[in-house]
Design an enzyme around this catalytic site. Structure first.
Site, PDB file in Angstrom:
ATOM      1  N   GLU A  54      81.238 -62.985  22.467  1.00 33.67           N
ATOM      2  CA  GLU A  54      79.884 -63.221  21.959  1.00 33.67           C
ATOM      3  C   GLU A  54      79.900 -64.474  21.107  1.00 33.67           C
ATOM      4  O   GLU A  54      80.960 -64.969  20.728  1.00 33.67           O
ATOM      5  CB  GLU A  54      79.372 -62.030  21.154  1.00 33.67           C
ATOM      6  CG  GLU A  54      80.170 -61.687  19.925  1.00 33.67           C
ATOM      7  CD  GLU A  54      79.646 -60.433  19.229  1.00 33.67           C
ATOM      8  OE1 GLU A  54      79.359 -60.505  18.026  1.00 33.67           O
ATOM      9  OE2 GLU A  54      79.539 -59.392  19.893  1.00 33.67           O
ATOM     10  N   ASP A 113      72.588 -61.494   8.746  1.00 33.69           N
ATOM     11  CA  ASP A 113      71.926 -60.221   8.462  1.00 33.69           C
ATOM     12  C   ASP A 113      70.515 -60.480   7.936  1.00 33.69           C
ATOM     13  O   ASP A 113      70.338 -61.107   6.892  1.00 33.69           O
ATOM     14  CB  ASP A 113      72.719 -59.412   7.433  1.00 33.69           C
ATOM     15  CG  ASP A 113      73.989 -58.813   8.012  1.00 33.69           C
ATOM     16  OD1 ASP A 113      74.172 -58.937   9.235  1.00 33.69           O
ATOM     17  OD2 ASP A 113      74.771 -58.216   7.253  1.00 33.69           O
ATOM     18  N   THR A 132      84.552 -63.098  18.969  1.00 33.85           N
ATOM     19  CA  THR A 132      83.410 -63.954  18.652  1.00 33.85           C
ATOM     20  C   THR A 132      83.786 -65.435  18.731  1.00 33.85           C
ATOM     21  O   THR A 132      84.890 -65.794  19.102  1.00 33.85           O
ATOM     22  CB  THR A 132      82.886 -63.636  17.237  1.00 33.85           C
ATOM     23  OG1 THR A 132      83.933 -63.896  16.283  1.00 33.85           O
ATOM     24  CG2 THR A 132      82.491 -62.173  17.125  1.00 33.85           C
ATOM     25  N   LEU A 153      77.312 -67.485  15.910  1.00 29.49           N
ATOM     26  CA  LEU A 153      76.087 -67.940  15.253  1.00 29.49           C
ATOM     27  C   LEU A 153      74.990 -68.119  16.296  1.00 29.49           C
ATOM     28  O   LEU A 153      75.284 -68.384  17.465  1.00 29.49           O
ATOM     29  CB  LEU A 153      76.331 -69.270  14.527  1.00 29.49           C
ATOM     30  CG  LEU A 153      77.373 -69.246  13.409  1.00 29.49           C
ATOM     31  CD1 LEU A 153      77.641 -70.661  12.910  1.00 29.49           C
ATOM     32  CD2 LEU A 153      76.942 -68.341  12.256  1.00 29.49           C
ATOM     33  N   GLU A 172      83.308 -55.324  12.604  1.00 30.65           N
ATOM     34  CA  GLU A 172      84.546 -55.948  13.064  1.00 30.65           C
ATOM     35  C   GLU A 172      85.770 -55.275  12.458  1.00 30.65           C
ATOM     36  O   GLU A 172      85.726 -54.768  11.333  1.00 30.65           O
ATOM     37  CB  GLU A 172      84.541 -57.439  12.692  1.00 30.65           C
ATOM     38  CG  GLU A 172      83.418 -58.204  13.361  1.00 30.65           C
ATOM     39  CD  GLU A 172      83.155 -59.571  12.759  1.00 30.65           C
ATOM     40  OE1 GLU A 172      82.623 -60.438  13.484  1.00 30.65           O
ATOM     41  OE2 GLU A 172      83.469 -59.771  11.573  1.00 30.65           O
TER      42      GLU A 172
END
Length: 555
Positions: free
Chosen positions: A453, A172, A415, A456, A256
């Site tokens: 996806e 973020d 992820t 990191l 999530e």
């Protein structure tokens, strides 16, 4: 619907490498001759690669007719097709003042992505920006502008309904709080925020314990999320199913479906801590007490496990999560079942609302499940348990989630696709590769599409190669390294983290362009050794746009 039956005489013998279990490929609006050609090409390539010997039943010939079908979706391209690549926009593409940032950089960046073969972009639609000025007071002006820019570039949009706070999780880069009127309600009634056993509140996301209670100025949280999505639908209805290809529903921290069990804010947690249960607000506790009473065990309803440790401990340092810990006890199983079912019920509430609102619009609906890979090598899987995934060495915690997604025809976005086990610290007993395989198998069993996806930001060739390989979902229930691999429909889409200055650096861009090409063409063998000249031409052609994007992005 067309159904294709394949006999042993119709194609090369090695065709039996395609799935022979109960999974079927439904054929919708797909010319039969193209499928036959594709199957034949694949059979020839597979036969050469494996010497023409079948791994099914140990034989080399068909013994019966098999039925195959393939269900084509808005984003998927078939079992032998490619995987469309999307790229996440910067988190602060829209400011708190509802204006678009770095317009010139955005324009140049989108053109570069389009030239590289990217399908579209993922965009966070922040609740804290759109509904900032009051309940049902929606301001979509900046998002209208961004979507129009994307439309003109020829790309598509994955729009994320981001009902969480930005600024408390890995990666973020900015702070976007919940709407002020929501945080005011949290100040008046702190129990609508998630709470740990020490009484510390987490304001990343409204506690799911009050999902059905009118705690947000007369509306329930689920009603608030539904009203927000309904307003989005009505505002952008002319673009849904075309420019806006997908709606991803935020269902927790970082968007999530999970509890905020490992918050980085205020230094509470650091990798690879086990995290803490988030069930101590009065609404969650009321539910726990009711559940305990229903089981005839009222003394189980006074709180979570007393021996579950703290955010930054390791499993073996606790009584609950250690190898033979109380997570296996009757009480432990009761608590974990309740905790995980509360999370699944929350996800179902949000996804059911979204499915009704966007029904008939042509968009794909998706939701994200976190890739919590640390301590996966232990028996208890402590970090997954505190996040709400009741997954242990003896229990599949992802199948119930996948089944809930399938119930509402929602794509499961997962992820950590880019991670390899050997890259992780040994003491954390991580296994992202086995985790991805488990989730893929759960999705297969539930009959739900899977997207992916990277967890990191990674721009190296190793990460790209790993994504290409894992995107094919060629994995056996006995393990990735077994001889029997089934070729299933690959990831329906892959979203790359993230557009920014790093992506447009020359050394990173020269690797990203071939990565996109290999994904879109569905390559599964030696992807880095072919058509180097074609890739170099594409890299060269996009270089002016990339240089322009990089110069405007952060300067």
């Amino acid at each position: 619907m067309w159904v294709l039956f394949i006999s042993p005489s119709s194609l090369d013998q090695s065709i039996h490498y395609i799935p022979t279990r109960s999974y079927s490929l439904r054929l919708l609006r797909f010319p039969l001759r193209f499928l036959v050609r594709a199957l034949h090409r694949r059979s020839m390539a597979t036969g050469k690669a494996r010497g023409g010997h079948s791994a099914v039943g140990g034989g080399t010939h068909f013994t019966e007719w098999k039925e195959y079908s393939y269900h084509e979706t808005a984003t998927s391209r078939g079992a032998s097709g490619g995987v469309p690549v999307f790229v996440m926009l910067p988190l602060d593409s829209v400011t708190m003042n509802n204006t678009v940032t770095r317009r010139r950089a955005l324009n140049a960046s989108l053109l570069a992505l389009k030239s590289a073969g990217v399908e579209g972009v993922m965009m966070d639609v922040w609740w804290g920006i759109v509904e900032k000025d009051g309940p049902r007071n929606y301001n979509w002006s900046a998002y209208k502008e961004i979507i129009e820019i994307v439309r003109k570039s020829g790309l598509k949009v994955q729009a994320v309904m981001s009902f969480h706070q930005c600024g408390a999780n890995v990666g973020d880069s900015c702070t976007i709080p919940l709407p002020p009127w929501v945080t005011e309600e949290m100040q008046r009634n702190p129990d609508i925020a998630y709470t740990d056993k020490a009484g510390r509140r987490n304001q990343e996301y409204v506690s799911l314990g009050c999902d059905t209670l009118p705690v947000l100025k007369g509306r329930t949280p689920i009603q608030v999320y539904a009203d927000f999505m309904r307003s989005f639908r009505d505002t952008f209805k002319h673009l849904l199913g075309d420019v806006i290809a997908e709606i991803q529903c935020g269902m927790g921290p970082a968007g999530e479906l999970r509890y905020p069990s490992y918050p980085e804010s205020e230094g509470k947690w650091r990798f690879p801590g086990i995290g803490e249960f988030q069930c101590y607000d009065k609404y969650m506790m009321a539910s726990l007490r009711a559940s305990a009473h229903s089981q005839g065990k009222p003394h189980w309803g006074f709180g979570g496990p007393h021996d579950a440790g703290y955010y930054n401990q390791m499993p073996e340092e606790t009584g609950f999560f250690q190898r033979d810990g109380s997570w296996q006890s009757e009480y432990g199983q009761f608590f974990l079942e309740w905790y995980s079912q509360m999370l699944i019920a929350h996800g179902e509430g949000v996804l059911a609302a979204a499915a009704g609102i966007f029904c008939g619009t042509g968009v794909t609906i998706s939701g994200k499940v976190a890739g919590i890979h640390w301590h996966y090598g232990t028996r208890s899987h402590a970090a997954e348990l505190t996040a709400g995934y009741y997954n242990t060495r003896s229990r599949d915690g992802y199948l119930p989630i996948a089944q809930m997604f399938a119930k509402h025809s929602v794509t499961l976005n997962f992820t950590c696709i880019e991670m390899r086990d050997v890259e992780q610290p040994a003491q954390a007993l991580c296994s992202p590769e086995h985790l991805v395989r488990q989730v893929a198998l759960a999705s297969r069993k539930a009959g739900v599409r899977m997207a992916g996806e990277n967890a990191l930001p990674r721009f190296d060739e190793g990460a790209h190669h790993q994504i290409v390989q894992k995107s094919r979902l060629q994995m056996s229930e006995k393990g990735d390294n077994t001889a029997t691999h089934e070729e299933l429909e690959p990831l329906s889409a892959f979203t790359f983290l993230r557009m920014g200055e790093s992506l447009f650096r020359s050394e990173n861009w020269s690797l990203f362009v071939p990565f996109v090409r290999h994904m879109e063409e569905g390559r599964t063998f030696h992807p880095w050794e072919e058509e180097a000249r074609t890739v170099e031409i594409r890299v060269h052609a996009t270089r002016p746009l990339v240089q322009e994007a990089a110069s405007f992005m952060y300067h």
